[in-house]
Design a protein around this motif. Structure first.
Motif, PDB file in Angstrom:
ATOM      1  N   VAL A  45      -1.791  33.510   3.598  1.00  0.00           N
ATOM      2  CA  VAL A  45      -2.229  32.971   2.306  1.00  0.00           C
ATOM      3  C   VAL A  45      -3.755  32.965   2.257  1.00  0.00           C
ATOM      4  CG1 VAL A  45      -0.193  31.500   1.935  1.00  0.00           C
ATOM      5  CG2 VAL A  45      -2.165  30.577   3.180  1.00  0.00           C
ATOM      6  N   SER A  46      -4.285  32.741   1.045  1.00  0.00           N
ATOM      7  CA  SER A  46      -5.744  32.626   0.917  1.00  0.00           C
ATOM      8  C   SER A  46      -6.147  31.224   1.370  1.00  0.00           C
ATOM      9  CB  SER A  46      -6.148  32.817  -0.546  1.00  0.00           C
ATOM     10  OG  SER A  46      -5.624  31.722  -1.297  1.00  0.00           O
ATOM     11  N   TRP A  47      -7.438  31.036   1.614  1.00  0.00           N
ATOM     12  CA  TRP A  47      -7.914  29.694   1.956  1.00  0.00           C
ATOM     13  C   TRP A  47      -7.636  28.722   0.806  1.00  0.00           C
ATOM     14  CZ3 TRP A  47      -9.072  27.217   6.262  1.00  0.00           C
ATOM     15  CH2 TRP A  47      -9.365  27.964   7.400  1.00  0.00           C
ATOM     16  N   GLU A  48      -7.842  29.199  -0.453  1.00  0.00           N
ATOM     17  CA  GLU A  48      -7.582  28.326  -1.607  1.00  0.00           C
ATOM     18  C   GLU A  48      -6.174  27.762  -1.528  1.00  0.00           C
ATOM     19  OE1 GLU A  48     -10.842  27.814  -2.968  1.00  0.00           O
ATOM     20  OE2 GLU A  48      -9.366  27.148  -4.468  1.00  0.00           O
ATOM     21  N   GLU A  49      -5.217  28.691  -1.324  1.00  0.00           N
ATOM     22  CA  GLU A  49      -3.814  28.265  -1.317  1.00  0.00           C
ATOM     23  C   GLU A  49      -3.530  27.345  -0.123  1.00  0.00           C
ATOM     24  OE1 GLU A  49      -0.825  31.374  -1.573  1.00  0.00           O
ATOM     25  OE2 GLU A  49       0.787  29.914  -1.293  1.00  0.00           O
ATOM     26  N   ALA A  50      -4.036  27.705   1.037  1.00  0.00           N
ATOM     27  CA  ALA A  50      -3.765  26.906   2.246  1.00  0.00           C
ATOM     28  C   ALA A  50      -4.327  25.490   2.095  1.00  0.00           C
ATOM     29  CB  ALA A  50      -4.375  27.586   3.464  1.00  0.00           C
ATOM     30  N   LEU A  51      -5.552  25.408   1.582  1.00  0.00           N
ATOM     31  CA  LEU A  51      -6.185  24.087   1.465  1.00  0.00           C
ATOM     32  C   LEU A  51      -5.533  23.261   0.350  1.00  0.00           C
ATOM     33  CD1 LEU A  51      -9.868  25.281   1.992  1.00  0.00           C
ATOM     34  CD2 LEU A  51      -8.582  23.815   3.569  1.00  0.00           C
ATOM     35  N   ASP A  52      -5.218  23.916  -0.782  1.00  0.00           N
ATOM     36  CA  ASP A  52      -4.530  23.198  -1.875  1.00  0.00           C
ATOM     37  C   ASP A  52      -3.172  22.685  -1.388  1.00  0.00           C
ATOM     38  OD1 ASP A  52      -6.560  23.728  -3.614  1.00  0.00           O
ATOM     39  OD2 ASP A  52      -5.546  25.364  -4.681  1.00  0.00           O
ATOM     40  N   TRP A  53      -2.458  23.556  -0.708  1.00  0.00           N
ATOM     41  CA  TRP A  53      -1.121  23.212  -0.216  1.00  0.00           C
ATOM     42  C   TRP A  53      -1.198  22.021   0.745  1.00  0.00           C
ATOM     43  CZ3 TRP A  53       1.707  22.796   4.272  1.00  0.00           C
ATOM     44  CH2 TRP A  53       3.086  22.918   4.170  1.00  0.00           C
ATOM     45  N   THR A  54      -2.141  22.100   1.682  1.00  0.00           N
ATOM     46  CA  THR A  54      -2.297  21.029   2.676  1.00  0.00           C
ATOM     47  C   THR A  54      -2.698  19.720   1.999  1.00  0.00           C
ATOM     48  OG1 THR A  54      -3.059  22.708   4.223  1.00  0.00           O
ATOM     49  CG2 THR A  54      -3.416  20.431   4.881  1.00  0.00           C
ATOM     50  N   ALA A  55      -3.676  19.797   1.089  1.00  0.00           N
ATOM     51  CA  ALA A  55      -4.162  18.587   0.424  1.00  0.00           C
ATOM     52  C   ALA A  55      -3.032  17.957  -0.401  1.00  0.00           C
ATOM     53  CB  ALA A  55      -5.361  18.914  -0.461  1.00  0.00           C
ATOM     54  N   ASN A  56      -2.232  18.784  -1.075  1.00  0.00           N
ATOM     55  CA  ASN A  56      -1.130  18.234  -1.875  1.00  0.00           C
ATOM     56  C   ASN A  56      -0.110  17.510  -1.000  1.00  0.00           C
ATOM     57  OD1 ASN A  56      -2.140  18.959  -4.311  1.00  0.00           O
ATOM     58  ND2 ASN A  56      -1.085  20.936  -4.377  1.00  0.00           N
ATOM     59  N   LYS A  57       0.212  18.127   0.130  1.00  0.00           N
ATOM     60  CA  LYS A  57       1.175  17.487   1.050  1.00  0.00           C
ATOM     61  C   LYS A  57       0.607  16.159   1.566  1.00  0.00           C
ATOM     62  CE  LYS A  57       4.598  20.409   1.584  1.00  0.00           C
ATOM     63  NZ  LYS A  57       5.954  20.068   1.181  1.00  0.00           N
ATOM     64  N   LEU A  58      -0.683  16.187   1.927  1.00  0.00           N
ATOM     65  CA  LEU A  58      -1.310  14.953   2.422  1.00  0.00           C
ATOM     66  C   LEU A  58      -1.238  13.866   1.342  1.00  0.00           C
ATOM     67  CD1 LEU A  58      -4.427  16.404   4.312  1.00  0.00           C
ATOM     68  CD2 LEU A  58      -2.544  15.145   5.371  1.00  0.00           C
ATOM     69  N   LYS A  59      -1.538  14.272   0.096  1.00  0.00           N
ATOM     70  CA  LYS A  59      -1.503  13.306  -1.018  1.00  0.00           C
ATOM     71  C   LYS A  59      -0.106  12.700  -1.170  1.00  0.00           C
ATOM     72  CE  LYS A  59      -4.782  15.231  -4.174  1.00  0.00           C
ATOM     73  NZ  LYS A  59      -4.834  16.204  -5.238  1.00  0.00           N
ATOM     74  N   GLU A  60       0.885  13.565  -1.144  1.00  0.00           N
ATOM     75  CA  GLU A  60       2.278  13.088  -1.298  1.00  0.00           C
ATOM     76  C   GLU A  60       2.612  12.046  -0.225  1.00  0.00           C
ATOM     77  OE1 GLU A  60       5.194  16.265  -1.020  1.00  0.00           O
ATOM     78  OE2 GLU A  60       4.184  17.334  -2.660  1.00  0.00           O
ATOM     79  N   ILE A  61       2.244  12.365   1.009  1.00  0.00           N
ATOM     80  CA  ILE A  61       2.567  11.460   2.118  1.00  0.00           C
ATOM     81  C   ILE A  61       1.806  10.139   1.967  1.00  0.00           C
ATOM     82  CG2 ILE A  61       2.362  11.128   4.631  1.00  0.00           C
ATOM     83  CD1 ILE A  61       2.817  14.155   4.925  1.00  0.00           C
ATOM     84  N   ILE A  62       0.526  10.245   1.620  1.00  0.00           N
ATOM     85  CA  ILE A  62      -0.299   9.036   1.480  1.00  0.00           C
ATOM     86  C   ILE A  62       0.284   8.137   0.371  1.00  0.00           C
ATOM     87  CG2 ILE A  62      -2.589   8.189   0.791  1.00  0.00           C
ATOM     88  CD1 ILE A  62      -3.744  10.699   2.252  1.00  0.00           C
ATOM     89  N   GLU A  63       0.685   8.774  -0.746  1.00  0.00           N
ATOM     90  CA  GLU A  63       1.241   7.978  -1.848  1.00  0.00           C
ATOM     91  C   GLU A  63       2.522   7.258  -1.432  1.00  0.00           C
ATOM     92  OE1 GLU A  63       1.495  10.584  -5.260  1.00  0.00           O
ATOM     93  OE2 GLU A  63      -0.708  10.655  -5.285  1.00  0.00           O
ATOM     94  N   LYS A  64       3.350   7.957  -0.667  1.00  0.00           N
ATOM     95  CA  LYS A  64       4.659   7.404  -0.313  1.00  0.00           C
ATOM     96  C   LYS A  64       4.573   6.402   0.848  1.00  0.00           C
ATOM     97  CE  LYS A  64       9.303   9.204   0.110  1.00  0.00           C
ATOM     98  NZ  LYS A  64      10.060  10.370   0.473  1.00  0.00           N
ATOM     99  N   TYR A  65       3.780   6.726   1.859  1.00  0.00           N
ATOM    100  CA  TYR A  65       3.804   5.913   3.080  1.00  0.00           C
ATOM    101  C   TYR A  65       2.477   5.235   3.411  1.00  0.00           C
ATOM    102  CZ  TYR A  65       8.061   8.620   3.946  1.00  0.00           C
ATOM    103  OH  TYR A  65       9.295   9.209   3.848  1.00  0.00           O
ATOM    104  N   GLY A  66       1.444   5.509   2.623  1.00  0.00           N
ATOM    105  CA  GLY A  66       0.130   4.924   2.916  1.00  0.00           C
ATOM    106  C   GLY A  66      -0.671   5.855   3.814  1.00  0.00           C
ATOM    107  N   PRO A  67      -2.012   5.715   3.774  1.00  0.00           N
ATOM    108  CA  PRO A  67      -2.870   6.641   4.537  1.00  0.00           C
ATOM    109  C   PRO A  67      -2.661   6.544   6.047  1.00  0.00           C
ATOM    110  CG  PRO A  67      -4.169   4.890   3.511  1.00  0.00           C
ATOM    111  CD  PRO A  67      -2.796   4.770   2.963  1.00  0.00           C
ATOM    112  N   GLU A  68      -2.205   5.355   6.517  1.00  0.00           N
ATOM    113  CA  GLU A  68      -2.041   5.198   7.966  1.00  0.00           C
ATOM    114  C   GLU A  68      -0.921   6.079   8.521  1.00  0.00           C
ATOM    115  OE1 GLU A  68      -1.678   2.922   5.698  1.00  0.00           O
ATOM    116  OE2 GLU A  68       0.187   1.802   5.926  1.00  0.00           O
TER     117      GLU A  68
END
Ligand SMILES: Nc1nc2c(c(=O)[nH]1)N[C@H]1C(S)=C(S)[C@@H](COP(=O)(O)OP(=O)(O)OC[C@H]3O[C@@H](n4cnc5c(=O)[nH]c(N)nc54)[C@H](O)[C@@H]3O)O[C@H]1N2
Ligand SMILES: Nc1nc2c(c(=O)[nH]1)N[C@H]1C(S)=C(S)[C@@H](COP(=O)(O)OP(=O)(O)OC[C@H]3O[C@@H](n4cnc5c(=O)[nH]c(N)nc54)[C@H](O)[C@@H]3O)O[C@H]1N2
Ligand code: SF4
Ligand SMILES: [Mo]
Length: 696
Positions: A77-100
């Motif tokens: 994948v491109s860096w754009e896609e890899a970073l967007d994908w990673t950031a979105n997953k991180l956001k989902e997890i943080i929203e559901k379970y908290g940043p910790e």
């Protein structure tokens, strides 16, 4: 040809190097000739570094997993896609379970302040480094005695008269500067006593080699201290001025006589007494090396403390030819480099950590580093809370945390594994997204503040442009942070801007590094005044044999000795591990050059025991523990204690993307159990007993 000053990164030794470049290709690498005790030297791994750059098997572009976890199927994948994908997953997890619920584990490196900033910015306390896995109990031992960490302590080998190394296999587990100094000392007539259940290369360079029963070094040290104290061989003036708790130690040591230690360690009584007397003759120019590995057991902190106490008893502290405390720019009235973690407004996260470091349950390990081997338990037990995402940055939890099967079971429970690596490592294979870092030849990194007798700063200049579609780690974190809305804590657009920002308070400019590859804050070595100028950071301002750190947390200052003798069945052995000069931990087994020099590991087994089991040199044997099993070639030798078998760490890779190292040799982490020194923080790497059976 162009010469570029840099820092080797084939291991964390960060030896200063000169890289010779022509038409975008690296022609030669050697040590920085301007640096004392490097003088152009480099180790085999450093020399093999350039072979990674054009290796088709390295990580060349970002990838997202398409197959099952661990199956090894990814799409580019491109860096754009890899970073967007990673950031979105991180956001989902943080929203559901908290940043910790996000953990970041890394091998401490020059960019550690960047990754720490990233985690704090998103609100997670869960940053850990490799430190506990490497030397956690040593770190705690140093703080308990001096108020400084091991990283703030150095040794002046060059002027030493007698060095004592406990499995500090300095001629194979190399850091160029150290090994050069030790060699110089030996050439000047210094003695070296080497203690190891296995005769490593260092044993053959030593003046005296003592084959010790595995795990019994603490017994040896109690007896050495017993002789030194009872016979008045210690530095009475230094001790009375600077040590708190000498009388208590003296009382404690009474039963630990050399004859008692002889039966525990297998080392003759006369040799123990002789060693105590020999070192005392050379005091204070002696070094008992505090070591990293050697006896790795769940009471390790007491072993490390005993080594450090030997140095203190002989007055070998803050003196030429002994141990010293590293000096920073503050010693000469100057300022050090700036770190991103020092920025105003960056949240301080005071939630309980995943490893519980800093709580009553695990009070003493260094919270700056955490305790990585606790991660599988935190994930599996959701204790203290669910962990859902892992960022592995230059760290491979599968091979570097004992009990790989347990670790994998834990990793399977995660919603996201991000890997920032240069190699198709086992953790890269197991991850959901791979963010490839540029190699150390292709990137600039943050400034190295090298404290020591003379504080200095070093810089890794990029020698060549990135050959593939990779980025420096500090840029990867910045770009992720921007996508998560915390980009303001990363005030740079490229590495040069970050480096210049770091240098601002120091009074040095980037251009100052062009001449020699480093800058120095002081021309002369700085030693504190031993009369009244020692600056211990303990509550008593002394070396605390009786330790407030330990005792306030409810642990004793001196541990009554528990025997490490065990009843082994005919085919049972204690598994001990270590490194060799051709490889770095788990990272270099697939290196095109180093793989040729050593493609697999073997199992050292004592000749007599092997014969009893019908094992001959070169036979394949099965090694089995409660945690796992595997097959490896036997090396039958007299040079190992009958109760131990030894293997090199870092082999037995399971990543098929690394074709040269795939399934070569056997992984120690597969066999070892995941237990820790619950006081100091190290894993008890040598607590594991294995069965060895011939395959015939
Ligand atoms: N070539 C190379 N050099 C390196 C590294 C590398 O990966 N490769 N890594 C660097 C790092 S991070 C580290 S931590 C250091 C590690 O450097 P060292 O501390 O020198 O560690 P090891 O090479 O692991 O060697 C450990 C030795 O301890 C011995 N040992 C095992 N059990 C006992 C025991 O009970 N008592 C005693 N006295 N000895 C015992 C083993 O037989 C082995 O020879 O090396 C650094 N330098
Ligand atoms: N079972 C067991 N576990 C151990 C040990 C042991 O002897 N046995 N030893 C312990 C010790 S002493 C230590 S120090 C730790 C080390 O633990 P680790 O840090 O996990 O080991 P390394 O091999 O140094 O590096 C790990 C990863 O960094 C990647 N890497 C190398 N260079 C770069 C780079 O420039 N950028 C990025 N992003 N990645 C890079 C490598 O490809 C590799 O996948 O392990 C500890 N754990
Ligand atoms: S010891 Fe070797 S591999 Fe490690 S930094 Fe120095 S030259 Fe590189
Ligand atoms: Mo280490």
């Amino acid at each position: 040809m162009k010469k570029v000053y840099s820092l080797c990164f084939m291991c964390s030794g960060r030896c200063p190097i000169e890289v010779w470049v022509e038409n975008g290709k690296i022609k030669l690498v050697h040590g920085n000739t301007n640096v004392t005790d490097i003088e152009g030297g480099i180790c085999p791994r450093g020399a093999a570094g350039p072979s990674i750059v054009f290796d088709e098997q390295r990580l060349k572009y970002p990838m997202i997993r398409v197959g099952k976890r661990g199956e090894g199927k990814f799409r580019r994948v491109s860096w754009e896609e890899a970073l967007d994908w990673t950031a979105n997953k991180l956001k989902e997890i943080i929203e559901k379970y908290g940043p910790e619920s996000i953990v970041l584990g890394e091998r401490a490196n020059l960019n550690t302040h960047v990754s720490k900033t990233f985690l704090r910015a998103i609100g997670s306390p869960n940053h850990f480094t490799h430190d506990a896995l490497c030397k956690g109990s040593l770190n705690t031992a140093c703080r308990s005695l001096f108020g400084y960490t091991d990283a703030q302590i150095g040794f002046d080998y060059k002027n030493c008269k007698h060095m004592v190394f406990y499995g500090r296999n300095i001629f194979e587990s190399v850091i160029v500067k150290e090994v050069t100094q030790v060699t110089k000392a030996l050439e000047k007539g210094a003695k070296l006593t080497y203690i190891d259940p296995r005769a490593s290369h260092t044993a053959f360079k030593a003046t005296k080699y003592l084959m010790i029963r595995p795990g019994t070094d603490l017994a040896l040290n109690y007896a050495l201290m017993h002789v030194i104290v009872e016979e008045g061989l210690y530095d009475a003036e230094f001790v009375s001025k600077w040590v708190k708790g000498f009388e208590e130690l003296k009382e404690f040591l009474k039963p630990y006589t050399p004859s008692w230690a002889a039966s525990e360690t297998g080392i003759e009584e006369s040799k123990i007494v002789e060693l105590a007397k020999d070192v005392a003759k050379d005091k204070p120019h002696v070094i008992f090396h505090m070591g990293y590995r050697a006896a790795h057991y769940t009471d390790e902190i007491y072993f490390r403390r005993s080594i450090l106490m030997l140095n203190a008893l002989l007055g070998a502290i803050e003196i030429k030819g002994g141990m010293f405390f590293k000096k920073g720019p503050g010693e000469v009235g100057k300022k050090g480099i700036r770190k991103l973690t020092e920025q105003e407004g960056l949240p301080k996260v005071d939630k309980v950590r995943f490893d519980k470091v800093g709580t009553k349950e695990f009070p003493l390990p260094d919270p700056n580093h955490g305790v990585g081997q606790k991660l599988p338990f935190a994930i599996l037990n959701e204790d203290p809370y669910p962990i859902k995402g892992l960022i592995a940055y230059r760290f491979d939890p599968i091979m570097s945390i004992p009990d790989s099967n347990l670790t994998k079971k834990a990793l399977d429970k995660l919603d996201l594994i991000v890997c920032i690596d240069i190699n198709p490592s086992d953790i890269a294979l197991y991850s959901d997204v791979i963010l490839p870092e540029s190699t150390y030849f292709e990137r600039m990194d943050c400034v190295q503040q090298a404290n020591g007798l003379k504080p200095q700063l070093f810089i890794r200049f990029p020698a060549i442009d990135p050959v593939f579609d990779t980025k420096p780690g500090a840029i990867i974190f910045k770009e992720l942070a921007e996508r998560l809305g915390v980009g303001k804590f990363f005030p740079y657009n490229n590495m040069e801007e970050l480096v210049r920002w770091q240098l601002e308070p120091t009074g040095f400019k980037l251009e100052d590094f062009m001449e020699k590859g480093f800058v120095a804050y002081s021309k002369d070595q700085i030693f504190w005044d031993r009369e009244n100028g020692l600056k211990f950071k303990t509550p008593s301002k002394k070396i605390e044999f009786v330790s407030s750190l330990l005792e306030n947390a409810g642990f004793p200052s001196f541990l009554p000795y528990k025997s490490k003798k065990i009843d082994l069945k005919e085919n049972e052995f204690r598994l001990i591990v270590g490194r060799c000069v051709f490889h770095t931990h788990v990272s270099t087994q697939n290196n095109p050059y180093l793989n040729k020099l050593m493609p697999e590991n073997v199992l050292w087994i004592n000749s007599k025991r092997a014969k009893e089991l019908g094992i001959e040199d070169g036979d394949m044997v099965e090694v089995k523990s409660e945690q796992g099993k595997g097959i490896i070639k036997a090396k039958v030798t007299d040079f190992i204690h009958p109760e131990a078998v030894f293997m090199l760490h870092g082999f037995g890779h399971e990543s098929p993307l690394a074709l040269r190292s795939f399934k070569k040799g056997l992984s120690d982490a597969l066999l070892q159990k995941n237990v820790s020194d619950e006081v100091g923080g190290s894993p008890g790497l040598h607590e594991t007993i294995v069965e060895v059976n011939p395959l015939k």
